[in-house]
Motif scaffolding. Structure first.
Motif, PDB file in Angstrom:
ATOM      1  N   ASN A  13      -0.451   1.995   1.545  1.00  0.00           N
ATOM      2  CA  ASN A  13      -0.690   0.781   2.333  1.00  0.00           C
ATOM      3  C   ASN A  13      -0.255   0.905   3.800  1.00  0.00           C
ATOM      4  OD1 ASN A  13      -1.944  -0.407   0.154  1.00  0.00           O
ATOM      5  ND2 ASN A  13      -0.022  -1.075  -0.732  1.00  0.00           N
ATOM      6  N   TYR A 155      13.886 -12.501   1.721  1.00  0.00           N
ATOM      7  CA  TYR A 155      12.967 -11.548   2.356  1.00  0.00           C
ATOM      8  C   TYR A 155      12.712 -11.949   3.815  1.00  0.00           C
ATOM      9  CZ  TYR A 155       8.590  -9.070   3.352  1.00  0.00           C
ATOM     10  OH  TYR A 155       7.607  -8.299   3.927  1.00  0.00           O
ATOM     11  N   ARG A 192      -2.848  -4.389  -4.484  1.00  0.00           N
ATOM     12  CA  ARG A 192      -1.898  -4.176  -5.573  1.00  0.00           C
ATOM     13  C   ARG A 192      -2.151  -5.268  -6.602  1.00  0.00           C
ATOM     14  NH1 ARG A 192       2.798  -6.417  -1.959  1.00  0.00           N
ATOM     15  NH2 ARG A 192       2.172  -4.653  -0.733  1.00  0.00           N
TER      16      ARG A 192
HETATM   17  N1  LIG Z   1       1.520  -6.104   2.840  1.00  0.00           N
HETATM   18  C1  LIG Z   1       1.705  -7.126   3.635  1.00  0.00           C
HETATM   19  O1  LIG Z   1       0.875  -8.060   3.669  1.00  0.00           O
HETATM   20  C2  LIG Z   1       2.915  -7.165   4.536  1.00  0.00           C
HETATM   21  C3  LIG Z   1       3.056  -8.254   5.412  1.00  0.00           C
HETATM   22  C4  LIG Z   1       4.157  -8.297   6.261  1.00  0.00           C
HETATM   23  C5  LIG Z   1       5.088  -7.274   6.261  1.00  0.00           C
HETATM   24  N2  LIG Z   1       4.960  -6.231   5.382  1.00  0.00           N
HETATM   25  C6  LIG Z   1       5.980  -5.180   5.445  1.00  0.00           C
HETATM   26  O2  LIG Z   1       5.356  -3.932   5.675  1.00  0.00           O
HETATM   27  C7  LIG Z   1       6.056  -2.892   5.006  1.00  0.00           C
HETATM   28  C8  LIG Z   1       5.117  -2.151   4.075  1.00  0.00           C
HETATM   29  O3  LIG Z   1       4.529  -3.088   3.191  1.00  0.00           O
HETATM   30  P1  LIG Z   1       3.383  -2.688   2.153  1.00  0.00           P
HETATM   31  O4  LIG Z   1       2.757  -3.960   1.709  1.00  0.00           O
HETATM   32  O5  LIG Z   1       2.569  -1.600   2.712  1.00  0.00           O
HETATM   33  O6  LIG Z   1       4.323  -2.193   0.958  1.00  0.00           O
HETATM   34  P2  LIG Z   1       3.928  -1.381  -0.394  1.00  0.00           P
HETATM   35  O7  LIG Z   1       2.482  -1.244  -0.549  1.00  0.00           O
HETATM   36  O8  LIG Z   1       4.695  -2.056  -1.466  1.00  0.00           O
HETATM   37  O9  LIG Z   1       4.566   0.031  -0.047  1.00  0.00           O
HETATM   38  C9  LIG Z   1       5.933   0.052   0.175  1.00  0.00           C
HETATM   39  C10 LIG Z   1       6.372   1.477   0.426  1.00  0.00           C
HETATM   40  O10 LIG Z   1       7.798   1.446   0.410  1.00  0.00           O
HETATM   41  C11 LIG Z   1       8.262   2.251  -0.662  1.00  0.00           C
HETATM   42  N3  LIG Z   1       9.413   1.581  -1.271  1.00  0.00           N
HETATM   43  C12 LIG Z   1       9.458   0.398  -1.905  1.00  0.00           C
HETATM   44  N4  LIG Z   1      10.717   0.175  -2.362  1.00  0.00           N
HETATM   45  C13 LIG Z   1      11.461   1.251  -2.000  1.00  0.00           C
HETATM   46  C14 LIG Z   1      12.812   1.632  -2.192  1.00  0.00           C
HETATM   47  N5  LIG Z   1      13.670   0.889  -2.856  1.00  0.00           N
HETATM   48  N6  LIG Z   1      13.214   2.822  -1.672  1.00  0.00           N
HETATM   49  C15 LIG Z   1      12.364   3.598  -1.004  1.00  0.00           C
HETATM   50  N7  LIG Z   1      11.079   3.307  -0.797  1.00  0.00           N
HETATM   51  C16 LIG Z   1      10.629   2.141  -1.298  1.00  0.00           C
HETATM   52  C17 LIG Z   1       7.101   2.392  -1.638  1.00  0.00           C
HETATM   53  O11 LIG Z   1       7.231   3.596  -2.405  1.00  0.00           O
HETATM   54  P3  LIG Z   1       6.558   3.737  -3.869  1.00  0.00           P
HETATM   55  O12 LIG Z   1       5.189   3.162  -3.784  1.00  0.00           O
HETATM   56  O13 LIG Z   1       6.565   5.186  -4.140  1.00  0.00           O
HETATM   57  O14 LIG Z   1       7.436   2.979  -4.815  1.00  0.00           O
HETATM   58  C18 LIG Z   1       5.938   2.438  -0.661  1.00  0.00           C
HETATM   59  O15 LIG Z   1       5.821   3.728  -0.090  1.00  0.00           O
HETATM   60  C19 LIG Z   1       7.219  -3.563   4.281  1.00  0.00           C
HETATM   61  O16 LIG Z   1       8.389  -3.477   5.071  1.00  0.00           O
HETATM   62  C20 LIG Z   1       6.768  -5.003   4.160  1.00  0.00           C
HETATM   63  O17 LIG Z   1       7.855  -5.878   4.074  1.00  0.00           O
HETATM   64  C21 LIG Z   1       3.891  -6.157   4.526  1.00  0.00           C
END
Ligand SMILES: NC(=O)c1ccc[n+]([C@@H]2O[C@H](COP(=O)([O-])OP(=O)(O)OC[C@H]3O[C@@H](n4cnc5c(N)ncnc54)[C@H](OP(=O)(O)O)[C@@H]3O)[C@@H](O)[C@H]2O)c1
Length: 283
Positions: A13, A155, A192
């Protein structure tokens, strides 16, 4: 020599989008994953196809000793040089009522979304200072750092802490010309289980002024810009990449969101055209 970056959570992502865009901008990259190695290998394959190096590490970043180890490993593998640290790995973690909060709920969100960010930043900054690299640290926060949602005090709260910490860190590291900034995604297309309906729903298209969710690449391009010479006078800021998501506030006087009402658009358009005509007639 190529620039180098470490992107935590670069396996899926937003983190994957950031890592690939950085490789397109000429960076050799190191990424971490937590539980899903196949995603990290996919990122690696895509980056190597661009002719750049990509190192992958398993990292459980909620553990206090892991950030330093991972940053040291990346610094070593990337040729003893770290230009850019991107703290992206995070998770939604606990959401629930404050009335039933436990210490475990707080720790689950705090360790990954705040402590890990601070420890990675500290470890990366130490290398940059020692190596005399005028580098960049970029935190991925969230539009939720600025706008309140129900059940989101942990969060959203810790994302807000990162935003505020960025400002102090930017002051501290200005002594070494290291810049520190945040990128704050809004609703982003990150498939997801359980999210497919949300990101494709008409509700999302209507609620977001730019009518759609964002993409990981759009966040990656902002990271690449902030870390580039084009942003050499920018430090301590947060760039929202949210399509205007949190702008609207209360829509007093509107029975429906104006930018999706056809009659509202038609009215605005006709008034603008009339003004162009009127101005032309005056000339
Ligand atoms: N998606 C959204 O709409 C959104 C909006 C605002 C902000 N964000 C922020 O953007 C960032 C990425 O979000 P995303 O949606 O792309 O997240 P994601 O799809 O859940 O991916 C998260 C990444 O972080 C890793 N991760 C999760 N927990 C971890 C842990 N305890 N230790 C080490 N690595 C860990 C995961 O590894 P594995 O997959 O191998 O477990 C994955 O590589 C985050 O900081 C999130 O808060 C996301």
């Amino acid at each position: 020599m190529n620039k180098t970056a470490l992107v935590t959570g670069g396996s899926h992502n937003i983190g994957q989008g950031i890592a690939i865009v950085l490789a397109e901008h000429g960076y050799d990259v190191a990424i971490t994953y937590n539980s899903r190695r196949e995603g990290a290998e996919d990122t690696q394959k895509q980056i190597e196809a661009l002719g750049r190096k990509c190192f992958i590490y398993q990292a459980s970043l909620e553990k206090a000793e892991v950030p330093q180890r991972i940053v040291d490993q990346a610094h070593k593998d990337l040729g003893g040089r770290l230009d850019l640290m991107v703290c992206n790995a995070g998770n939604g973690g606990f959401r629930g009522s404050i009335l039933t909060i436990t210490p475990e709920n707080v720790d689950e969100v705090y360790t990954v979304n705040f402590r890990n960010y601070m420890l990675c930043a500290g470890a990366a900054a130490r290398h940059m200072v020692a190596d005399k690299i005028e580098g960049n640290i970029i935190f991925i926060t969230s539009s939720r750092a600025e706008m309140a949602y129900p059940d989101d005090y942990l969060y959203g709260g810790f994302k807000a802490c990162v935003k505020r910490a960025t400002e102090s860190m930017a002051l501290d590291l200005s002594a070494y010309n290291i810049r520190v900034n945040c990128v704050a995604p809004g609703a982003t297309w990150t498939p997801r289980p359980g999210r497919e309906d949300l990101v494709k729903s008409p509700f999302v298209a209507e609620s977001i002024p730019l009518h759609r969710v964002g993409t990981p690449r759009e966040n990656g391009e902002v990271v690449a810009f902030l870390a580039s010479e084009n942003a050499s006078y920018i430090t301590g800021i947060t760039v929202r990449v949210d399509g205007g998501l949190i702008l609207p506030g209360m829509l007093e006087g509107h029975d429906k969101i104006p930018w999706v009402r056809e009659e509202w658009k038609k009215d605005q358009y006709e008034k603008a055209m009339a003004m162009i005509k009127e101005n032309a007639e005056k000339e």
